[in-house]
Design an enzyme around this catalytic site. Sequence first.
Site, PDB file in Angstrom:
ATOM      1  N   HIS A  60       0.801  -1.227   0.000  1.00  0.00           N
ATOM      2  CA  HIS A  60       0.000   0.000   0.000  1.00  0.00           C
ATOM      3  C   HIS A  60       0.832   1.275   0.000  1.00  0.00           C
ATOM      4  O   HIS A  60       0.274   2.352   0.173  1.00  0.00           O
ATOM      5  CB  HIS A  60      -0.922   0.048   1.215  1.00  0.00           C
ATOM      6  CG  HIS A  60      -1.991  -0.992   1.208  1.00  0.00           C
ATOM      7  ND1 HIS A  60      -3.238  -0.782   0.691  1.00  0.00           N
ATOM      8  CD2 HIS A  60      -1.983  -2.269   1.654  1.00  0.00           C
ATOM      9  CE1 HIS A  60      -3.967  -1.874   0.834  1.00  0.00           C
ATOM     10  NE2 HIS A  60      -3.229  -2.798   1.415  1.00  0.00           N
TER      11      HIS A  60
ATOM     12  N   LYS B  98      -8.158  13.476   4.484  1.00  0.00           N
ATOM     13  CA  LYS B  98      -7.246  12.331   4.457  1.00  0.00           C
ATOM     14  C   LYS B  98      -6.290  12.469   5.630  1.00  0.00           C
ATOM     15  O   LYS B  98      -6.188  13.558   6.212  1.00  0.00           O
ATOM     16  CB  LYS B  98      -6.463  12.292   3.138  1.00  0.00           C
ATOM     17  CG  LYS B  98      -5.889  13.658   2.731  1.00  0.00           C
ATOM     18  CD  LYS B  98      -5.324  13.642   1.328  1.00  0.00           C
ATOM     19  CE  LYS B  98      -6.331  13.750   0.206  1.00  0.00           C
ATOM     20  NZ  LYS B  98      -6.557  12.527  -0.539  1.00  0.00           N
ATOM     21  N   ARG B  99      -5.557  11.385   5.968  1.00  0.00           N
ATOM     22  CA  ARG B  99      -4.552  11.507   7.020  1.00  0.00           C
ATOM     23  C   ARG B  99      -3.655  12.690   6.731  1.00  0.00           C
ATOM     24  O   ARG B  99      -3.446  13.045   5.572  1.00  0.00           O
ATOM     25  CB  ARG B  99      -3.667  10.246   7.056  1.00  0.00           C
ATOM     26  CG  ARG B  99      -4.243   9.065   7.773  1.00  0.00           C
ATOM     27  CD  ARG B  99      -3.261   7.890   7.731  1.00  0.00           C
ATOM     28  NE  ARG B  99      -2.890   7.571   6.381  1.00  0.00           N
ATOM     29  CZ  ARG B  99      -1.638   7.393   5.952  1.00  0.00           C
ATOM     30  NH1 ARG B  99      -0.627   7.481   6.793  1.00  0.00           N
ATOM     31  NH2 ARG B  99      -1.391   7.122   4.713  1.00  0.00           N
TER      32      ARG B  99
ATOM     33  N   LYS C 105       0.994  14.208   1.088  1.00  0.00           N
ATOM     34  CA  LYS C 105      -0.361  14.533   0.617  1.00  0.00           C
ATOM     35  C   LYS C 105      -0.521  16.034   0.394  1.00  0.00           C
ATOM     36  O   LYS C 105      -1.461  16.486  -0.209  1.00  0.00           O
ATOM     37  CB  LYS C 105      -1.401  14.026   1.612  1.00  0.00           C
ATOM     38  CG  LYS C 105      -1.421  12.491   1.734  1.00  0.00           C
ATOM     39  CD  LYS C 105      -2.409  12.033   2.785  1.00  0.00           C
ATOM     40  CE  LYS C 105      -2.353  10.542   3.065  1.00  0.00           C
ATOM     41  NZ  LYS C 105      -3.066   9.720   2.075  1.00  0.00           N
TER      42      LYS C 105
ATOM     43  N   THR D 287      -8.526   6.591  -1.938  1.00  0.00           N
ATOM     44  CA  THR D 287      -9.873   6.039  -2.109  1.00  0.00           C
ATOM     45  C   THR D 287     -10.908   7.142  -1.857  1.00  0.00           C
ATOM     46  O   THR D 287     -12.015   7.070  -2.380  1.00  0.00           O
ATOM     47  CB  THR D 287     -10.129   4.863  -1.149  1.00  0.00           C
ATOM     48  OG1 THR D 287      -9.625   5.215   0.143  1.00  0.00           O
ATOM     49  CG2 THR D 287      -9.443   3.608  -1.635  1.00  0.00           C
TER      50      THR D 287
ATOM     51  N   LYS E 165     -14.643   8.191  -3.653  1.00  0.00           N
ATOM     52  CA  LYS E 165     -15.886   8.506  -2.942  1.00  0.00           C
ATOM     53  C   LYS E 165     -16.399   9.881  -3.360  1.00  0.00           C
ATOM     54  O   LYS E 165     -17.597  10.069  -3.605  1.00  0.00           O
ATOM     55  CB  LYS E 165     -15.646   8.493  -1.426  1.00  0.00           C
ATOM     56  CG  LYS E 165     -15.302   7.115  -0.888  1.00  0.00           C
ATOM     57  CD  LYS E 165     -14.684   7.155   0.516  1.00  0.00           C
ATOM     58  CE  LYS E 165     -13.996   5.827   0.801  1.00  0.00           C
ATOM     59  NZ  LYS E 165     -13.091   5.866   1.959  1.00  0.00           N
TER      60      LYS E 165
HETATM   61  C1  26V Z   1       2.287   4.543   7.153  1.00  0.00           C
HETATM   62  C2  26V Z   1       3.172   5.243   7.939  1.00  0.00           C
HETATM   63  C3  26V Z   1       3.434   4.762   9.296  1.00  0.00           C
HETATM   64  C4  26V Z   1       4.667   5.376   9.903  1.00  0.00           C
HETATM   65  C5  26V Z   1       4.783   6.842   9.629  1.00  0.00           C
HETATM   66  C6  26V Z   1       4.741   7.172   8.174  1.00  0.00           C
HETATM   67  C7  26V Z   1       3.760   6.394   7.427  1.00  0.00           C
HETATM   68  C8  26V Z   1       3.423   6.795   6.159  1.00  0.00           C
HETATM   69  C9  26V Z   1       2.539   6.105   5.413  1.00  0.00           C
HETATM   70  C10 26V Z   1       1.972   4.972   5.900  1.00  0.00           C
HETATM   71  C11 26V Z   1       1.038   4.308   4.995  1.00  0.00           C
HETATM   72  C12 26V Z   1       0.794   2.886   5.277  1.00  0.00           C
HETATM   73  C13 26V Z   1       0.028   2.255   4.209  1.00  0.00           C
HETATM   74  C14 26V Z   1      -1.223   2.982   3.828  1.00  0.00           C
HETATM   75  O1  26V Z   1      -2.030   3.344   4.644  1.00  0.00           O
HETATM   76  N1  26V Z   1      -1.417   3.146   2.542  1.00  0.00           N
HETATM   77  C15 26V Z   1      -2.616   3.720   1.953  1.00  0.00           C
HETATM   78  O2  26V Z   1      -3.395   2.633   1.485  1.00  0.00           O
HETATM   79  C16 26V Z   1      -4.595   3.060   0.855  1.00  0.00           C
HETATM   80  C17 26V Z   1      -5.386   1.819   0.507  1.00  0.00           C
HETATM   81  O3  26V Z   1      -4.704   1.068  -0.439  1.00  0.00           O
HETATM   82  C18 26V Z   1      -4.256   3.889  -0.371  1.00  0.00           C
HETATM   83  O4  26V Z   1      -5.447   4.323  -0.970  1.00  0.00           O
HETATM   84  C19 26V Z   1      -3.410   5.073   0.014  1.00  0.00           C
HETATM   85  O5  26V Z   1      -2.988   5.761  -1.147  1.00  0.00           O
HETATM   86  C20 26V Z   1      -2.186   4.613   0.801  1.00  0.00           C
HETATM   87  O6  26V Z   1      -1.474   5.714   1.333  1.00  0.00           O
END
Ligand code: 26V
Length: 756
Positions: free
Chosen positions: A314, A494-495, A500, A601, A605
């Site tokens: 992801h 979004k987060r 982003k 996603t 939506k």
């Molecule tokens: C996790 C973390 C955790 C530690 C701090 C930095 C950091 C940065 C990014 C993430 C993302 C983890 C994976 C994630 O949530 N990916 C999201 O997955 C969605 C579903 O597939 C996708 O639509 C998003 O674009 C993607 O960011």
Amino acid sequence: MDLKEYLGQITQERFTLAPEQCDDRQLYVALLALTRRLAEERPAPEGDRKLYYFSAEFLMGKLLDNNLLALGIREQAREVLAGMGRDLNAVEEREPEPSLGNGGLGRLAACFLDSIAALGLRGDGVGLNYHYGLFRQKFVDCKQHEVPDPWMEAESWLIPTGKTFTVPFGGFDLTAKLWDVAIPGAYNDRANRLHLFDVEEPAGAPENGIDFDKTDIVHHMTSFLYPDDGDEAGRLLRVYQQYFMVSAGAQLILQELEERGYGFRELADHVAIQINDTHPSMVIPELIRLLTVRGLTMDEAIEQVRRTCAYTNHTILAEALEKWPLTFIERVAPQLVLIIRELDRRVREACPDPTVAILDGQNLVHMAHMDIHYGYSVNGVAALHTEILKKSELKAFYDLYPDKFNNKTNGITLRRWLEACNPELTALIDECIGSDWRQNPGKLVGLLDFIDNDRVLEHLLAVKHSAKERFCRELKDAQGVALDPDSIFDVQIKRLHEYKRQQMNALYVIHKYLDIRAGRIPSHPLTVIFGAKAAPAYVMAKHIIHLILCLQALIENDPAVRPWLRVMMLENYNVTWAERLIPAADISEQISLASKEASGTGNMKLMANGAVTLGTMDGANVEIAELVGPDNIYAFGTDSDRVIRLYDDRGGQRYRARDYYHTLRVEPLVDFLLSPELLDIGDPKSLAALWRDMKGKDWFMALLDVEEYIAVKDLAVRQYSDRKSWARKMLVNIAKSGYFSSDRTIRQYNEDIWRL
Ligand code: 26V
């Protein structure tokens, strides 16, 4: 079944009251009990092969409305309540939102469970039952504060199963107690389960924010999702959580396999495991361990697991790709260490390239590498993302196993994200093309027949306006702010993450603010709406929230600017707020630095609800752009190939923020962070830290695209005034959104990967 009678039985049992005498809260409890019972009684879908979707997050959102819809009794329930002078919506307000996810990854898992059940496929989710969720966000002095988000009440969706499993940690055993949430399938009479593991004696809520004793693992195992991993104790707790989830989950799988009458050597024929990002990756060595304990040889166990497990990636962000020190695993689950070493040894024997090894020189375990070698499928979540994985991030693996790689562009359940959250738009669609788009979302393209139908276009604008009014009422009630429904609702939800680029949106706000102050009045009032939580330890993300809240405060108190420009950052943005806001959005902000957003996603939506995308060619935006065509999207920004080159040290093309900062247009925007008016409102240290980072580092290149962003957004604002032409854009977006139904995504997972 007579719904009214059934409801009456329950309210008698619980409250010795007739439904008419119940308050909303009691009616909610009764409807919950009724719905839970109906869902729980449903048998599992048929099928000899069963999927287990492992995920550290399931961002389910409220379930009452969704489950009434899936059970086919939503309208009936509405009528029964209306007959008593009551309102289903008011009753549904009483439901607390389970906070078991962070953002898109967790919400995707929830949409997938909904689609798996709707398609009548046999597939359960496996995760953890976090008591205090991620956190509840509060704003104090323009800053984010985190407090626990307890969502579990005495009455909830959780079904006690009576099942327990012993998880063997280094030095102690812990009992995992299994709770289930039933997932009824729309359009059929079956239900799957979401399995959530919990400890037997969970700790109470911490008293001091979300701070707690991270070494008290036995009690805090399931307190929070993603405990702050800024320190070692937090990171260790995450590994404990992951092993707790996968060990109990793997034991459940083997128990069910036996109950279904199959032998352990038949695992791969009857089970598929989808590993949602690397958080559940330890399921691979754990299953191998459990199979060898049950009599398989190491070769046999590895072979079974390799044919059972599939991995979804992801993100390409290096900092998010998990690598755990082997010493952590030694402490948490010492029994896995030899297995992981053996898995690594076999990889090294087969491929000399050290970059594909599982253990690196510092004895870090590369979780994704383990998944790719010891799984049979690797997928990305949008076409561009999968191409980037194949061409750069995971190229060495793609060269080794080209057949394992495949794309599964994400999707969303239109049942929640259109039908349930936007009844007025749903009614308009039904009126135009009938109702069978629900089971065949591709049929939404039928809306294109109405592209020149003035009555439909006007109706569409009216539906949007009424959704905006409704959102304004809800916001006023909840957070006391009154927005103008006649302004453009420009929405970024979004987060919070630098990639982003919420900070780029903030720079646009500054640009507009300075313009208006200088007497250049825009053609239409604009409301820039944000919803975002920042990870508690992510300092830069918190600076960005601070900036946005300061801008909000500045403009709220500026009578010259306020009629034309507003900023609104929602407090505690969650699924429920998304359901309220998405129907009301005019512009969908999808402005990540190209190559960084795996899919997105929210973009899907918003599109399905008639918002027009303002976005970079990143993630699934690329597919949205292809579907709607250039007239129906505002596309801008540096493309992913060029961005990847800008990160490259070779060739002298590396991105330098200061080259973009020192330009006539950009410098005043960035320097506004240190303007007297902003410093007067905000924390000078925070603003200065962000200012320094933006001009000196800007790792995610907001300054690279900001000028083009401003130009394109200004264009969108101007074109908004041509209401008929805007309505056409809306219609095309809705018509083309059927492709992003998660039913389509799940069909593809099933055809290419799971074969249920
Ligand atoms: C996790 C973390 C955790 C530690 C701090 C930095 C950091 C940065 C990014 C993430 C993302 C983890 C994976 C994630 O949530 N990916 C999201 O997955 C969605 C579903 O597939 C996708 O639509 C998003 O674009 C993607 O960011």
